[in-house]
Structures are given as structure tokens and as C-alpha cells.
Design a protein around this motif. Structure first.
Motif, short mmCIF file in Angstrom:
data_model
loop_
_atom_site.label_atom_id
_atom_site.label_comp_id
_atom_site.label_asym_id
_atom_site.label_seq_id
_atom_site.Cartn_x
_atom_site.Cartn_y
_atom_site.Cartn_z
N PHE A 126 1.24 -1.47 -0.04
CA PHE A 126 0.14 -0.09 0.06
C PHE A 126 1.39 1.54 0.11
CE2 PHE A 126 -3.26 -2.27 -0.25
CZ PHE A 126 -3.27 -3.04 1.25
N CYS A 127 1.77 1.15 0.38
CA CYS A 127 2.97 2.37 0.67
C CYS A 127 3.35 2.37 -0.66
CB CYS A 127 3.77 1.83 2.16
SG CYS A 127 4.52 3.19 2.24
N CYS A 128 3.82 1.62 -1.00
CA CYS A 128 4.41 1.91 -1.93
C CYS A 128 4.30 2.13 -3.70
CB CYS A 128 6.32 0.74 -2.54
SG CYS A 128 6.90 0.57 -0.67
N PHE A 129 3.19 1.30 -3.53
CA PHE A 129 2.28 1.32 -5.10
C PHE A 129 1.00 1.56 -4.56
CE2 PHE A 129 5.82 -0.58 -6.79
CZ PHE A 129 6.68 -2.11 -5.93
N PRO A 130 0.76 2.81 -4.41
CA PRO A 130 -0.49 3.52 -3.55
C PRO A 130 -2.42 3.34 -4.86
CG PRO A 130 1.06 5.05 -3.84
CD PRO A 130 1.54 4.24 -4.45
N THR A 131 -1.90 2.89 -5.81
CA THR A 131 -2.83 2.15 -6.25
C THR A 131 -3.44 0.84 -6.24
OG1 THR A 131 -0.92 1.03 -8.09
CG2 THR A 131 -2.50 3.24 -8.88
N THR A 132 -2.86 -0.08 -5.28
CA THR A 132 -2.82 -0.77 -4.88
C THR A 132 -4.05 -0.91 -3.62
OG1 THR A 132 -1.57 -0.88 -3.03
CG2 THR A 132 -0.75 -2.08 -5.31
N LYS A 133 -4.22 0.82 -2.92
CA LYS A 133 -5.26 0.73 -1.72
C LYS A 133 -6.72 1.07 -2.34
CE LYS A 133 -2.68 4.25 -0.48
NZ LYS A 133 -2.92 5.59 0.18
N THR A 134 -6.96 0.69 -3.51
CA THR A 134 -8.17 1.20 -4.08
C THR A 134 -9.02 -0.09 -4.45
OG1 THR A 134 -7.33 0.36 -6.30
CG2 THR A 134 -7.32 2.70 -6.99
N TYR A 135 -8.25 -1.07 -4.13
CA TYR A 135 -8.88 -2.67 -3.65
C TYR A 135 -9.34 -2.63 -1.77
CZ TYR A 135 -7.05 -4.51 -7.84
OH TYR A 135 -7.35 -4.42 -9.77
N PHE A 136 -8.79 -1.46 -1.67
CA PHE A 136 -9.38 -1.78 -0.20
C PHE A 136 -9.93 -0.22 0.74
CE2 PHE A 136 -7.34 -5.68 0.86
CZ PHE A 136 -6.66 -6.21 0.11
N HIS A 137 -10.66 0.38 -0.24
CA HIS A 137 -11.56 1.56 0.41
C HIS A 137 -11.90 0.99 1.58
CE1 HIS A 137 -14.98 0.30 -2.21
NE2 HIS A 137 -14.41 0.00 -3.01
N HIS A 138 -12.53 0.40 1.08
CA HIS A 138 -13.13 0.19 2.65
C HIS A 138 -12.40 -0.62 3.96
CE1 HIS A 138 -12.74 -3.65 0.64
NE2 HIS A 138 -12.78 -4.30 1.66
N PHE A 139 -11.00 -0.46 3.67
CA PHE A 139 -10.48 -0.85 4.14
C PHE A 139 -10.01 0.53 5.77
CE2 PHE A 139 -8.69 -4.94 5.01
CZ PHE A 139 -9.75 -5.86 4.84
N ASP A 140 -9.74 -0.09 6.82
CA ASP A 140 -8.84 1.52 7.61
C ASP A 140 -7.36 1.01 7.43
OD1 ASP A 140 -7.24 1.73 11.31
OD2 ASP A 140 -7.25 2.81 9.50
N LEU A 141 -6.62 1.59 6.55
CA LEU A 141 -4.96 1.80 5.71
C LEU A 141 -4.45 2.21 6.85
CD1 LEU A 141 -5.89 1.27 2.07
CD2 LEU A 141 -5.98 -0.44 3.73
N SER A 142 -4.44 2.14 7.62
CA SER A 142 -3.69 3.22 8.84
C SER A 142 -2.73 2.15 9.31
CB SER A 142 -4.19 4.86 9.70
OG SER A 142 -4.90 3.63 10.66
N HIS A 143 -1.02 2.71 9.96
CA HIS A 143 -0.56 1.93 10.80
C HIS A 143 -1.33 0.93 11.69
CE1 HIS A 143 3.16 -0.03 11.02
NE2 HIS A 143 3.52 0.24 12.59
N GLY A 144 -1.21 -0.42 11.91
CA GLY A 144 -1.55 -0.95 12.63
C GLY A 144 -2.75 -1.06 13.06
N SER A 145 -3.14 -0.95 11.31
CA SER A 145 -4.65 -1.46 10.99
C SER A 145 -5.52 -2.96 11.61
CB SER A 145 -4.70 -1.32 9.64
OG SER A 145 -6.11 -1.77 9.51
N ALA A 146 -6.64 -3.00 11.99
CA ALA A 146 -6.82 -4.29 12.67
C ALA A 146 -6.85 -5.17 11.32
CB ALA A 146 -8.11 -4.56 13.55
N GLN A 147 -8.26 -4.69 10.78
CA GLN A 147 -8.57 -5.21 9.20
C GLN A 147 -7.23 -5.47 8.59
OE1 GLN A 147 -11.05 -1.31 8.06
NE2 GLN A 147 -12.43 -2.82 7.86
N VAL A 148 -6.37 -4.21 8.10
CA VAL A 148 -4.66 -4.87 7.46
C VAL A 148 -4.06 -6.38 8.09
CG1 VAL A 148 -2.72 -4.16 6.55
CG2 VAL A 148 -4.42 -2.32 6.70
N LYS A 149 -4.50 -5.92 9.62
CA LYS A 149 -3.28 -6.99 10.69
C LYS A 149 -4.31 -8.57 10.10
CE LYS A 149 -1.30 -8.29 14.75
NZ LYS A 149 -2.23 -8.57 15.79
N ALA A 150 -5.55 -8.69 10.19
CA ALA A 150 -6.51 -9.65 10.37
C ALA A 150 -6.07 -9.89 8.01
CB ALA A 150 -8.18 -9.75 10.17
N HIS A 151 -5.96 -9.24 7.75
CA HIS A 151 -5.83 -9.51 5.42
C HIS A 151 -4.77 -9.92 5.57
CE1 HIS A 151 -7.58 -9.95 2.13
NE2 HIS A 151 -6.55 -9.55 1.99
#
Lengths: 147, 142
Positions: free
Chosen positions: B34-59
């Protein structure tokens, strides 16, 4: 803002200052030839490339890797005009060396892996992101004069 | 791209060393992507993508668990990943270019945490393995 933000420049220069350019060059080129063996097509005259160990120990690979990365390092000094900095090399790679620019992208990513390998946790996501921009910029600059 | 016996052995050995850290590495690889290739975030617009996010951790854990399964069934990836392949083809439809980006960040993560294991030969085997997994996951796209 130029190509990199001031913060990104800081991250890149901060890490690059600690890089042994000669060694990392040999390592990166060697790993390129190991991980993507079709890239060996440009190095038929380099002698023994028959195994990972042979490639990594090959003195011609090391010498060439050193050359390539020193050139990359020089380019970093002109980070806001990479196209200008690499114009001549771009023409060379197209007209004389006939290298598909995809290879620049592959080498850039291998270089990122080598930096991660050397620096571990210091090579955090923000540092990686700055370097991804740099390697993409250099690859693009090297491809710019192709025709 | 065929995985040789040596590739399979390298991947199993490396993944074995990772052990219970797999989830952490999956999460880190996603964060790097997500950090290096911001376009990848488009698939996770419904996620909290901040550092330490529980959703990112689970994923990240999900991705790691799938890779662990793939390693365990490395001789038959198409079967082992069949359900995930369907999911990506018919529901998620993540553009194939993104698998390369995540694979690269997985390599970077492993290089950071396991420098001793990340030899050139293992680097090559892992790259091939992630490429093989990506191929299976996009195999039913059309």
C-alpha cells in the motif's frame, strides 16, 4: 516539488550514504542473473554462469555490477532530472546494447531486495517507497530515448 | 514456469523457518504494498489502512495462511488454491498486475527478516513460487 519530496530525498540519501556501491552492484547484478536467468542473454561473454554460486562469484559479473551501480549512484545526484542525467546511457542501451527496458525494472526491484537484505528493519515501508520511486524513475529515464 | 525439486525444497525450508511469524510478515507485506504502490489501495477503500490497522492485520494473516497452505500442497497448487482462484476470478477481480507487486513486497519482507535464509538461490525459488501462486489465482479470469 521535484521528483521526490524533501523527506523522500532525505530517506534515500540517508540510506545510500551507507551503501557499499561496488559490493551492492555485484550482488544486485548477480541476483538478477540468478532470479531471472533469461537476463543472461546479454552476458554470453561473461564465462561461467551455470549455477547461483558460479554467477555470484563471477568476477566479470562483479565488475559489471560495480559499473552499473556507480552509474546509478551518479544519477542519484541529479534526482530532479533523471531523464537528462541518463540521456546518453539511454541511447547506448537502445542503439548499441539493445536491452529491453523491462530489464531495468527487473534490476531495480532486485536492487530493492538487496537493500532490504542488507539493511533489514531500517529498510522500512517508507524507505522502500522512496526507493521504489527512484528505481522506477531511473528505469523510465533509461527507456526515455528508445525508438 | 515450473518449480524444480530444489525450488520446492527451498520454499518449504524457508517457510518452515518463518513459522508463527507468517501472519506478521503477511501484514507487513501488505503495508509495504500500500505504501509503495498506492494504486493497490483501490481494492481496499473500505479498510482502515493506517499503520497498525486491525483490518490489515487480519487480512495479512489470511494471505499468510493461504500461502502456508500453498507451501503444504506445493505439488498441486491448482487444486489447493482452487477456491481462492474462483474467489479472485469471479468476486475480487484484482487486476493481475497487482500480484507481482504484492509478491515483490513479500520478498522484501522476507529479505528484511531472514537475511541468512534469503540467499540468491532461495530468492529465486521464492520468486518462482509466488509467481506460480499468482498464476493459479488468476487462471480463471478469462
Amino acid at each position: 516539488m521535484g521528483f521526490l519530496t524533501a523527506e523522500e530525498k532525505g530517506l534515500v540519501n540517508g540510506l545510500w550514504g551507507k551503501v557499499n556501491v561496488d559490493e551492492v552492484g555485484g550482488e544486485a547484478l548477480g541476483r538478477l542473473l540468478v532470479v531471472y536467468p533469461w537476463t543472461q542473454r546479454f552476458f554470453q561473454s561473461f564465462g561461467d554462469l551455470s549455477s547461483a554460486d558460479a554467477i555470484m562469484g563471477n568476477s566479470k559479473v562483479k565488475a559489471h555490477g560495480k559499473k552499473v551501480l556507480n552509474s546509478f549512484s551518479d544519477g542519484l545526484k541529479n534526482i530532479d532530472d533523471l531523464k537528462g542525467a541518463f540521456a546518453k546511457l539511454s541511447e547506448l542501451h537502445c542503439d548499441k546494447l539493445h536491452v529491453d527496458p523491462e530489464n531495468f525494472r527487473l534490476l531495480g526491484n532486485v536492487l530493492v531486495c538487496v537493500l532490504a537484505h542488507h539493511f533489514g528493519h531500517e529498510f522500512n515501508p517508507q524507505v522502500q517507497a522512496a526507493f521504489q520511486k527512484v528505481v522506477a524513475g531511473v528505469a523510465s529515464a533509461l527507456a526515455h530515448r528508445y525508438h | 514456469m515450473v518449480l524444480s525439486a530444489a525450488d520446492k525444497s527451498n520454499v518449504k525450508a524457508c517457510w518452515g523457518k518463518i513459522g508463527s511469524h507468517a501472519g506478521d510478515y503477511g501484514t507487513e507485506a501488505l503495508e509495504r504494498t500500500f505504501c509503495c504502490f498506492p494504486t493497490t489501495k483501490t481494492y481496499f477503500h473500505h479498510f482502515d489502512l493506517s499503520h497498525g490497522s486491525a483490518q490489515v492485520k487480519a487480512h495479512g494473516q489470511k494471505v499468510a495462511d493461504a500461502l502456508t497452505q500453498a507451501v503444504a500442497h506445493i505439488n498441486d497448487l491448482p487444486n489447493a488454491l482452487s477456491a481462492l482462484s474462483d474467489l479472485h476470478a469471479y468476486k475480487l477481480r484484482v487486476d493481475p498486475v497487482n500480484f507481482k507487486l504484492l509478491s515483490h513486497c513479500l520478498l522484501v519482507t522476507l529479505a528484511c527478516h531472514h537475511p541468512a535464509e534469503f540467499t540468491p538461490a532461495v530468492h529465486a525459488s521464492l520468486d518462482k513460487f509466488f509467481s506460480a501462486v499468482s498464476t493459479v489465482l488468476t487462471s480463471k479470469y478469462r
